[in-house]
Each structure stands twice: as structure tokens, then as C-alpha cells.
Design an enzyme around this catalytic site. Structure first.
Site, PDB file in Angstrom:
ATOM      1  N   ILE A 123      -9.886  -0.215   2.834  1.00  0.00           N
ATOM      2  CA  ILE A 123     -10.351   0.687   4.501  1.00  0.00           C
ATOM      3  C   ILE A 123      -9.224  -0.337   5.321  1.00  0.00           C
ATOM      4  CG2 ILE A 123     -12.118  -0.553   6.006  1.00  0.00           C
ATOM      5  CD1 ILE A 123     -13.594  -1.652   3.005  1.00  0.00           C
ATOM      6  N   ASP A 130       0.393  -1.270   0.249  1.00  0.00           N
ATOM      7  CA  ASP A 130      -0.318   0.280  -0.029  1.00  0.00           C
ATOM      8  C   ASP A 130       1.037   1.154  -0.209  1.00  0.00           C
ATOM      9  OD1 ASP A 130      -2.421   1.884   0.316  1.00  0.00           O
ATOM     10  OD2 ASP A 130      -2.745   1.371   2.583  1.00  0.00           O
ATOM     11  N   GLU A 162      -0.795   6.040  -8.773  1.00  0.00           N
ATOM     12  CA  GLU A 162      -2.352   7.207  -8.313  1.00  0.00           C
ATOM     13  C   GLU A 162      -2.267   8.491  -9.374  1.00  0.00           C
ATOM     14  OE1 GLU A 162      -2.903   7.530  -4.196  1.00  0.00           O
ATOM     15  OE2 GLU A 162      -3.284   9.120  -3.712  1.00  0.00           O
ATOM     16  N   ASP A 213       3.189   4.883  -5.498  1.00  0.00           N
ATOM     17  CA  ASP A 213       2.373   6.522  -4.982  1.00  0.00           C
ATOM     18  C   ASP A 213       3.150   7.197  -5.369  1.00  0.00           C
ATOM     19  OD1 ASP A 213       1.069   8.534  -3.969  1.00  0.00           O
ATOM     20  OD2 ASP A 213      -0.066   7.618  -2.278  1.00  0.00           O
TER      21      ASP A 213
HETATM   22  O1  G3H Z   1      -3.677   4.668   3.400  1.00  0.00           O
HETATM   23  C1  G3H Z   1      -2.740   4.634   4.501  1.00  0.00           C
HETATM   24  C2  G3H Z   1      -3.536   3.464   5.758  1.00  0.00           C
HETATM   25  O2  G3H Z   1      -4.103   3.994   6.248  1.00  0.00           O
HETATM   26  C3  G3H Z   1      -2.053   2.674   6.067  1.00  0.00           C
HETATM   27  O3  G3H Z   1      -1.921   4.431   6.846  1.00  0.00           O
HETATM   28  O4  G3H Z   1       0.864   4.371   6.676  1.00  0.00           O
HETATM   29  O5  G3H Z   1      -0.739   4.265   9.767  1.00  0.00           O
HETATM   30  O6  G3H Z   1      -0.023   2.484   8.261  1.00  0.00           O
HETATM   31  P1  G3H Z   1      -0.326   3.818   7.752  1.00  0.00           P
HETATM   32  P1  13P Z   2      -8.933   4.691   5.172  1.00  0.00           P
HETATM   33  O1  13P Z   2      -8.084   5.214   6.093  1.00  0.00           O
HETATM   34  O2  13P Z   2     -10.384   5.473   4.766  1.00  0.00           O
HETATM   35  O3  13P Z   2      -9.549   3.400   5.651  1.00  0.00           O
HETATM   36  O4  13P Z   2      -7.849   4.581   4.014  1.00  0.00           O
HETATM   37  C1  13P Z   2      -7.317   3.489   3.487  1.00  0.00           C
HETATM   38  C2  13P Z   2      -6.007   3.703   2.535  1.00  0.00           C
HETATM   39  O5  13P Z   2      -7.148   3.638   1.957  1.00  0.00           O
HETATM   40  C3  13P Z   2      -5.385   2.656   3.022  1.00  0.00           C
HETATM   41  O6  13P Z   2      -4.847   2.946   1.189  1.00  0.00           O
HETATM   42 ZN    ZN Z   3      -4.109   5.169   1.195  1.00  0.00          ZN
END
Ligand code: G3H
Ligand code: 13P
Ligand code: ZN
Length: 312
Positions: free
Chosen positions: A258, A83, A135, A105
Site C-alpha cells: 500500500i 520495492d 513477480e 521485478d
Molecule cells: O509500486 C509503486 C510504488 O507506489 C512506489 O512508487 O516509484 O513513485 O516511489 P514510486
Molecule cells: P498502490 O499504488 O495501490 O498503493 O500500490 C503500491 C505498491 O504496489 C507498491 O509496490
Molecule cells: Zn508495487
């Protein structure tokens, strides 16, 4: 079934008018909750790890937790996704260590730089059997260390998507249509609307191409209430209305991200546990209660928002 890429998942989701949930994983209980719910509902699922997750748990633990889930639930397709990959080096590292999908990203860089970095990642990933999400546009909220103020967020420009996809060769595209990261998205009493017109225009320009929505937590008020009535102090906020996400999932959106809602579930379960049992100190007891709520939330998303139940 071994870990899979998202290619087949997205093809079926696109034609079937549903989306696959991409849930963030940070520890064993979260992986368990998500995959138990997905297996019970016969749903494909994407487990995704951010840079923060990789730092917290260490990539090796995350990889083996996901492999354990694949071994336990061979009947459902599971993809492992990076992610918000910050650069080529991070994406390469994930491809080299078994991720089947990575996100590059570069959305906060210029259009040209975004194309160049995404193209490099797609080339490398494809040579190694993995797929790539990029993105275009900028979401408000916090993406790892990068915080984007609401007034700096930018909707995706449909005029750019064909050139971007053609020049980069990426497999899916995250777009900005009004979602945002985190648990504080909109003020209570407002009526948030996604720019489904932009989504439709992007889909018209990229027929059959899988679109991704980040920042898609709905901030379920029942869990916020549990947290705040058991010692928590969350600010009032609402998230993305579920009916808006359902509409998006019926269209070109094949992956919905999510994370925040799972965090709320875990926190609600643990806080409730400690208020009911202040004498407890066995982590299995309170983490187990957090896990139950995360599982319930994932099951709700699969059946009421994504429509991916029975699609494994
Ligand atoms: O897009 C963000 C996700 O919720 C991941 O959050 O970078 O705190 O693990 P994090
Ligand atoms: P939320 O913060 O809305 O759960 O989004 C998560 C997300 O986009 C992770 O890449
Ligand atoms: Zn995200």
C-alpha cells in the site's frame, strides 16, 4: 528486536489467515506514522522503499529512519524491503546496505530472463541473510519509470508458478490478479473483482508459499473528498475493495502493498491544514497533520483489511 526478514512473519501470516502490510516510505513523517500505528496495534510491519524513494530521500536517510523506528519499537517485528528492484545490481546494493528483503521485478522481461535474474538475486541475498520477492504477471499502472497500460497488463499464469519458484529459489511471489498501481484504478460505479480463482489455483500449486499483492490501495473516498474540497483536483476513481483484500489475506496472500492511500492521507492532512490556517508556515504544523491521517489509514488497514493486529 533488530530488523527482521519476512520469513517468520510470512509463516505466521500464512497459518494465521492474515497478511502483513508493506507500506512505502519516503520521509520521516511517513516512517513515524506507519510504525507508531503498527506498535500501538502490536502488528508486524514491512517498510519498503522504491527506487524513487531512494533517489528522493537518499538510501542513507531511509536506512537510519528505519533503524530509528526499530530502536523505538523493539516490541514489533519490522522488515526493510526494496520495492520493485530493477536489476541484480540494485538488489545487491540494498542487501549490502542492510535491507532484510528485496524485490527483483523482472516481470516485464521474458519468463526465462525473469527466472535467471531472480535466481541470481536469490542466490546472493540468501548468502547474505536476506530474502527475495519476485513477480510473475504484469500489473497495470505505474511502477517507477515503467508505465504499463491496462490492456498490456497480464494475469499470472498458474501453469508457470511451480517452475518459476523451483528454478529461482525465491521466498515469495507477487502475482497479478487484477490489482493495479496508483490512485486511478477503476471508474466510479464499477464493481472491481480480484481473480481470487487464480490466487486459489496458485496456492494449490504452491502449498504454504507466501504470495504478495501489489497495487492494493483502496483509494478511500473520504480522503479524496477532503483533498478535492480543499483546493485539490483529483480525478474520480476507486480502488481495490477492502472485502476482496480481506479474502486474499485469509488465503495465501501474506504481504499486501500500500502506497497510494498513504499519499492521499498525507495530502488530505496538509491541504486541510492550509485551508484552515493560511497564515501557517511551520512545516511541523502541516506535516504533523498529514502524519495524523497517514497513521489513521495504516491503523485502519491493520485492523480492518490485513488482520495483523495483535500478531507481533
Ligand atoms: O509500486 C509503486 C510504488 O507506489 C512506489 O512508487 O516509484 O513513485 O516511489 P514510486
Ligand atoms: P498502490 O499504488 O495501490 O498503493 O500500490 C503500491 C505498491 O504496489 C507498491 O509496490
Ligand atoms: Zn508495487
Amino acid at each position: 528486536m533488530a530488523l527482521v526478514t519476512t520469513t517468520e512473519m510470512f509463516k505466521k501470516a500464512y497459518t494465521g489467515g492474515y497478511a502483513v502490510g508493506a507500506f512505502n516510505v519516503n520521509n520521516m513523517e511517513i516512517v513515524q506514522a506507519i510504525t507508531e500505528a503498527a506498535a500501538e496495534l502490536k502488528s508486524p510491519v514491512i517498510l519498503q522503499a522504491s527506487a524513487g524513494a531512494r533517489k528522493y530521500a537518499k538510501p542513507e536517510y531511509l536506512r537510519h529512519l528505519v533503524e530509528a523506528a526499530v530502536e523505538l519499537y523493539p516490541e514489533i517485528p519490522i522488515a526493510m524491503h526494496l520495492d520493485h528492484g530493477a536489476d541484480f545490481a540494485t538488489c545487491k546494493d540494498c542487501v549490502d546496505t542492510g535491507f532484510t528483503s528485496v524485490m527483483i521485478d523482472y516481470s516485464s522481461h521474458s519468463f526465462e530472463e525473469n527466472i535467471e535474474e531472480s535466481r541470481k538475486v536469490a542466490e546472493y541475498a540468501h548468502e547474505h541473510g536476506a530474502v527475495v520477492e519476485a513477480e510473475l504477471g504484469t500489473l497495470a499502472g505505474i511502477e517507477d519509470a515503467v508505465s504499463v497500460a491496462a490492456d498490456k497488463a497480464m494475469f499470472t499464469d498458474p501453469d508457470q508458478v511451480e517452475e518459476f519458484v523451483k528454478k529461482t529459489g525465491v521466498d515469495s511471489l507477487a502475482i497479478a490478479i487484477g490489482t493495479s498501481h496508483g490512485a486511478y484504478k477503476f471508474k466510479p460505479g464499477t464493481d472491481p473483482k480480484l481473480r481470487l480463482d487464480i490466487l486459489e489455483e496458485v496456492a494449490r500449486r504452491l502449498p504454504g508459499f507466501p504470495i504478495v499483492l501489489h497495487g492494493s490501495s483502496s483509494v478511500p473516498q473520504e480522503y479524496v473528498k477532503i483533498i478535492n474540497s480543499h483546493g485539490g483536483a483529483l480525478k474520480d476513481a476507486i480502488g481495490i475493495p477492502e472485502d476482496q483484500l480481506r479474502l486474499a489475506a485469509r488465503g495465501a496472500v501474506c504481504k499486501i502493498n500500500i502506497d497510494s492511500d498513504l499519499r492521499l492521507g498525507m495530502t488530505a492532512g496538509i491541504r486541510e491544514h492550509f485551508v484552515a490556517h493560511p497564515e501557517h508556515f511551520d512545516p511541523r504544523e502541516y506535516l504533523g497533520d498529514g502524519r495524523k491521517y497517514v497513521k489513521a489509514i495504516v491503523a485502519h488497514k491493520i485492523t480492518q483489511v490485513l488482520g495483523s493486529d495483535g500478531k507481533a
